[in-house]
Every structure is written in C-alpha cells, then in structure tokens.
Scaffold this motif. Structure first.
Motif, short mmCIF file in Angstrom:
data_model
loop_
_atom_site.label_atom_id
_atom_site.label_comp_id
_atom_site.label_asym_id
_atom_site.label_seq_id
_atom_site.Cartn_x
_atom_site.Cartn_y
_atom_site.Cartn_z
N CYS A 119 0.80 -1.24 0.05
CA CYS A 119 0.07 0.01 -0.08
C CYS A 119 0.88 1.18 0.08
O CYS A 119 1.76 1.51 0.86
N ASN A 120 0.72 2.05 -0.95
CA ASN A 120 1.46 3.13 -0.79
C ASN A 120 0.25 4.55 -0.90
O ASN A 120 0.62 5.35 -1.60
N SER A 121 -0.69 4.08 -0.69
CA SER A 121 -1.92 4.68 -0.80
C SER A 121 -2.43 5.67 0.25
O SER A 121 -1.82 5.49 1.63
N GLY A 122 -3.53 6.58 0.19
CA GLY A 122 -3.70 7.37 1.27
C GLY A 122 -3.56 8.55 1.05
O GLY A 122 -2.49 8.96 0.43
N SER A 123 -4.57 9.60 1.57
CA SER A 123 -4.19 10.94 1.44
C SER A 123 -3.10 11.38 2.02
O SER A 123 -2.74 10.62 3.39
N ALA A 157 -1.37 5.61 5.93
CA ALA A 157 -1.56 5.79 4.67
C ALA A 157 -0.49 6.61 3.82
O ALA A 157 -0.57 6.78 2.66
N THR A 158 0.52 6.72 4.50
CA THR A 158 1.65 7.48 3.83
C THR A 158 2.93 6.56 3.52
O THR A 158 3.90 6.94 3.36
N GLU A 211 -0.68 11.84 -7.62
CA GLU A 211 -1.18 10.46 -7.06
C GLU A 211 -2.48 10.81 -6.73
O GLU A 211 -2.88 11.35 -5.99
N ARG A 212 -3.30 9.53 -7.12
CA ARG A 212 -4.78 9.35 -6.54
C ARG A 212 -4.84 8.55 -5.44
O ARG A 212 -4.09 7.30 -5.39
N THR A 213 -5.19 8.64 -4.21
CA THR A 213 -5.50 8.02 -3.19
C THR A 213 -6.79 8.26 -2.71
O THR A 213 -7.77 8.89 -2.86
N ASP A 223 -9.18 3.31 -4.20
CA ASP A 223 -8.93 1.94 -4.34
C ASP A 223 -9.81 1.07 -4.38
O ASP A 223 -9.46 -0.25 -4.91
N HIS A 270 -7.50 3.95 5.05
CA HIS A 270 -8.07 5.15 4.71
C HIS A 270 -8.96 5.75 5.55
O HIS A 270 -9.21 7.02 5.39
#
Ligand code: GLU
Length: 298
Positions: free
Chosen positions: A23-27, A34-35, A86-88, A93, A283
C-alpha cells in the motif's frame, strides 16, 4: 497483459486470494498508515476473467483501458495530490480493486475527475466505464444508471468552524448560511427537510471548506465520511457538529442494464471482505470513521 476468458469464478478467486499486497496509498496527511512508502503494485491483476454479455467490459477490452470516474478533493476517499498527481483514498482503491478484478493494472486505468452534478451524464454518455466517488444509491439516479453495492454506508452531517458552538444539528440552521454541492443528496435534503437561512452551492466540497474557513458560510453539509477527512487535515480549524441525520449508501455507478458487470462487482465485494477491511483500516479509520462492510443489495 493477457486476458483469457475462463469463468468469472476463477477470476474472482484469483483476486480474492491475492488481495492487498502493498500500500502506497492514502491522502498525504490523513492517517499514518496511509503514507507508507515503497509499495509497488497495489493489486495483483486477475488474468482469467469472463464477463460474457457485458458491453462495458467489452469496451474496456477493446481499448485496453478502463476509464473510471472519481473525485479528487476528498481526503481519505478520493484525492489527487496536486504535485505528484497520485490518486489515493478508499473510493479510489475500491475503483482500483474492481479494475484489477477485471484484468487491468494501474497503467491501464484512466481516471476522470467528475463532480457530483455530472456523474449520471458521464455514465450515460459512455465517458466513463464506472464511477466510484461517494455516490449515494438513490431511486432517482437509478432511473438513468445502475449501481453495484452498497460498499459503504455513512450519513449526512454538518461541518462548522472549530470555535462555533451555535450549531449542534440541522435544526440549528435558522439564519445560517449552509454550503453544499450542486446535484448532491445532502443539498437537496437540507433544502427539503430543514430550514437553513440560506444555501450556497459549489461544484466541490473543497470550495465550501475554503468559504467556511473565510467566514463566508456558517456550515457545510454533506456525508460525515467526507467531512471527517477535512477535519483530519485541519482539526484546529474545523469540527463536525452533531450526529448524522440520513443514511447515504455508497454504490459503484454503472451503465444502466449491464447486469453482468454489476453482478461481477457485487460478487467481488461480497467475496472480498478482507480487502475491504484493509482499505477501511488504511483510509477511513485514521480519520475516526467507524463502520462495517454492508451487504450488497443492488
Ligand atoms: N453521497 C452524496 C451524494 O451522492 C453526497 C456526496 C457527493 O456529493 O458525492 O450526493
């Protein structure tokens, strides 16, 4: 990537066992988890998919790309980093997970940011294959499009300045200016069922947040899951006032009549409880949002 046509059951099983690999996602600032850096592929892509009879899927295969409608200004849900692009977020997801289940990896996804008021038309026009972005399932929308889901349930709430104790719920809005978004269910409900002094409507909730911070409006109304994302970014400036006063059931917006695609997404959601929980924990939980995965009923 090769898409071979076996059975949907095999395709679903392939995705279900692989699930969330990294997971490289999240605001950027909501939630520590998320980071995380260093994730490569978010999803393993299903290689054996059959969606015989789905015109939307045929269109994706034909152009070797899936076009997904999303939001870009909702931290934790659908967010686009202004610098990296980047979309998070949870919704993004969910959208990626669906794409992977259909055999498309990140390089084969085109995201289109589409505001609340334009969602049905974008689907009807065929501009997008599906939409994932805080999209409440309603009977009136279902006259034009179909939904898979629900995949999440939240409720309408109010966002106010952190130092404002004059609003504790929707019955305190007399004389107050309330901001929301054109074409959204919360704007309609606040006008139909409550009595705000005035309403202001914008294309996006982030415009409302700016106006609230500048004192141009007294409150913002929309789904608590959206509001919680803004509070998590600026807890000293913003707070949620009172309890939710509606039920907003989020669905995946689909072209009307594509029951094959709808059934595929419903089966993915139903079989993919572990993936759903990973996404929720990454998230939404960090912003203080609670919830369980709902059963699909569309
Ligand atoms: N869930 C509500 C709706 O679909 C509000 C959020 C939004 O505007 O996306 O209208």
């Amino acid at each position: 990537m090769r898409i071979t046509r076996l059975t949907a059951g095999i395709g679903l099983a392939a995705v279900a066992v692989l699930g969330l690999t990294a997971c490289n996602s999240g605001s950027p600032t909501v939630g520590g988890g998320a980071t995380e850096e260093g994730g490569d592929a978010l999803w393993e892509v299903a290689t054996d998919v059959s969606l015989e009879g789905s015109p939307t899927y045929d269109r994706m295969v034909e152009r070797d790309k899936v076009v997904i409608g999303v939001k870009n200004d909702q931290p934790g849900l659908g967010y686009e980093d202004a610098v990296s692009g980047e979309r998070t977020g949870f919704d993004v997801d969910i959208a990626r997970w669906i794409a992977a289940s259909l055999g498309f990896d990140e390089s084969q996804i085109e995201y289109q940011t589409i505001p609340s008021a334009n969602r049905e038309q974008a689907i009807v026009n065929g501009d997008i294959d599906y939409y994932v972005g805080t999209y409440s399932i309603t009977d009136s929308r279902k006259q034009q499009i179909d939904f898979a889901g629900p995949y999440f349930i939240t409720g309408q709430g109010l966002l106010v300045a952190a130092d404002d104790d004059s609003i504790t719920g929707p019955d305190d809005l007399a004389g107050k200016v309330v901001c929301s978004v054109t074409g959204s269910t919360p704007l309609q409900r606040i006008r139909d069922e409550y009595a705000p002094g005035d309403t202001v409507e914008n294309d996006t909730y982030s415009q409302c947040v700016e106006q609230l911070k500048q004192g141009q409006v007294d409150a913002i109304t929309t789904d608590e899951a959206i509001l919680a994302g803004y509070v998590a970014l600026e807890p000293d400036a913003l707070k949620i006032a009172g309890e939710p006063f509606s039920e907003e059931r989020y669905g995946v917006g689909l072209p009307k009549g594509d029951t094959v695609l709808k059934d595929h997404i419903n089966a993915l959601l139903t079989d993919g409880g572990d993936v759903w929980t990973s996404l929720f924990d990454t998230h939404l939980a960090p912003a203080g949002i609670s919830g369980e995965q709902p059963s699909v009923d569309q």
